[in-house]
Scaffold this active site. Sequence first.
Site, short mmCIF file in Angstrom:
data_model
loop_
_atom_site.label_atom_id
_atom_site.label_comp_id
_atom_site.label_asym_id
_atom_site.label_seq_id
_atom_site.Cartn_x
_atom_site.Cartn_y
_atom_site.Cartn_z
N HIS A 142 0.85 -1.21 0.00
CA HIS A 142 0.00 0.00 0.00
C HIS A 142 0.88 1.25 0.00
CE1 HIS A 142 -4.35 -0.11 0.09
NE2 HIS A 142 -4.39 1.05 0.72
N ARG A 200 -4.23 -2.74 -9.87
CA ARG A 200 -4.91 -3.46 -10.96
C ARG A 200 -4.36 -3.05 -12.32
NH1 ARG A 200 -8.82 -2.78 -7.00
NH2 ARG A 200 -9.52 -0.77 -7.79
N ARG A 248 -6.28 1.06 -7.69
CA ARG A 248 -6.30 1.28 -9.14
C ARG A 248 -4.93 1.06 -9.76
NH1 ARG A 248 -8.77 7.03 -8.80
NH2 ARG A 248 -8.01 6.74 -6.67
N ILE A 249 -3.87 1.56 -9.12
CA ILE A 249 -2.53 1.33 -9.65
C ILE A 249 -2.19 -0.16 -9.61
CG2 ILE A 249 -0.06 1.68 -9.22
CD1 ILE A 249 -1.26 4.07 -10.54
#
EC number: 2.7.7.108
Length: 384
Positions: free
Chosen positions: A216, A227, A224-225
Site C-alpha cells: 500500500h 490493478r 487502481r494502480i
Amino acid sequence: MHRPPPGEYRTVSTAGEPFRAFVPAALPPLPPIDWNPALRRRFDDALVALGRLDAVSTLLPNAALVLYSFIRKEAVLSSQIEGTQSSLADLLLYEIDEQPGVPVEDAQEVSRYVAALEHGLARLRGGFPLSLRLIGEMHAVLLDHPQGRGKTPGEFRRSQVWIGGTRPGNAVFVPPPADAVADCLGDLERFLNDVPESTPPLIKAALAHVQFETIHPFLDGNGRIGRLLIVLQLVHDGLLREPLLYPSLFFKKHRPLYYELLNAVRLQGDWERWLDYFAEGVEQSATQAVATAKQLLALVDQDRDRIATLGRSATSALAVLQALQRQPVTSAAALVKATGLALATVNRMLVQLVDAGIVSELTQRQRDRIFSYRAYVDALNAEL
C-alpha cells in the site's frame, strides 16, 4: 498447505497508541506454492484464454479501435471498485467536454486512470523499464485532478496508512510502517524484473498484485494502480501485445471474495486460493473480451454493409462510422475533428445514420446535440 503469514508484524506507535503493522517478506513465497494438479490446470486454461485474446490484436481488423474502448472499460470497472459512480457513457461524455450524468469529479478520476495506463504503455514502448519510477509517474498521472492533488501524487507515502477502521488500532489491516516501504518496494521491483530468479509472467502478475496491495505504498490510488499493473506487466512480459484484458470485471463481480483472499494471504499465507481465484478471473475476463471484440467487429461489418448502399454518401458515412468506433458517444464537433470532414457533411451523415437506425440522437435539442452508436455501446456495457 498451512503456512505462516508471509511476513512479519512490527509493533508501531502513533499518537501514543501501539498497533501491529505487517511487513511482507520478499517474493517468491516461502515455502513454495503447492502446485496441485487443479491449480496447474487453472493456470493452463488462463494462458490459453490469454493467447486467444492476444490473437485478437493481430487477426481482427480495426483491433486498435476495440482497444480504445476496452481500456476505458477497465478504467470504469477498476474505479467502480473504489466507489466511483461513473459509467462508460459518463466517461465518453466527459472526454468530449460534455456534462456526465454523475458528478464531474467521478468522470475525471476515471479519465485519469486511462491517462495513467496510456502513460505507462508509452514509456514501456519507449524502452523504459518496469520500475518504481514508472509506477510513481503513473500515480502522478492518476491523481492529477483536484481531489487527488493533496494526496502527494507520484510520491511513495511517508506516513502510516490503514485499511478499515477509524485508526490503526482498530483497522482491518495495517500495511508496513513508512520506514519499511522503500525496502518492500525495492524487493518488489526486483521480483518484477526477474531478480534473482525468473517467474512465469502470469504467476508473477498474481503474486505481485497481492504484494503491491499489501505494501500500500501511496496515500491514495493503491487499488487502481495495483490493478493497472496487472495488465501493464502482462504486456511488458510479452503475454499480451495490447492491454485488451479487463480483469476488474471479475474482481468487481466477486469483490467481497477479492478482498477476503487478499487478506487470507496476509493472515494465513494462503497463496493457493488467491492464485486459483486470479487465474479463474483472467480466464473468464480474457474469454469475455474475445467474445465482445468479435461481437463489436461483426456489428461494424454489418453496419458497413448497410452504409455501402447509400451511394455517393457512403465514403463520408464510413469515415463517421469508423470515428464512432473510437468515440461511440460523441458530438458533431468531435466527429469533425476525428474525420476531417466539414461540419455540414458530418451533420448530413448523422441524419442518414439516424435514419438507418445505426446512430441514436440522445439530447433532443437543436444545438450541440449528442449522438450514440447505441448497439456498440450496449455491447460494451453488456457485463457492466
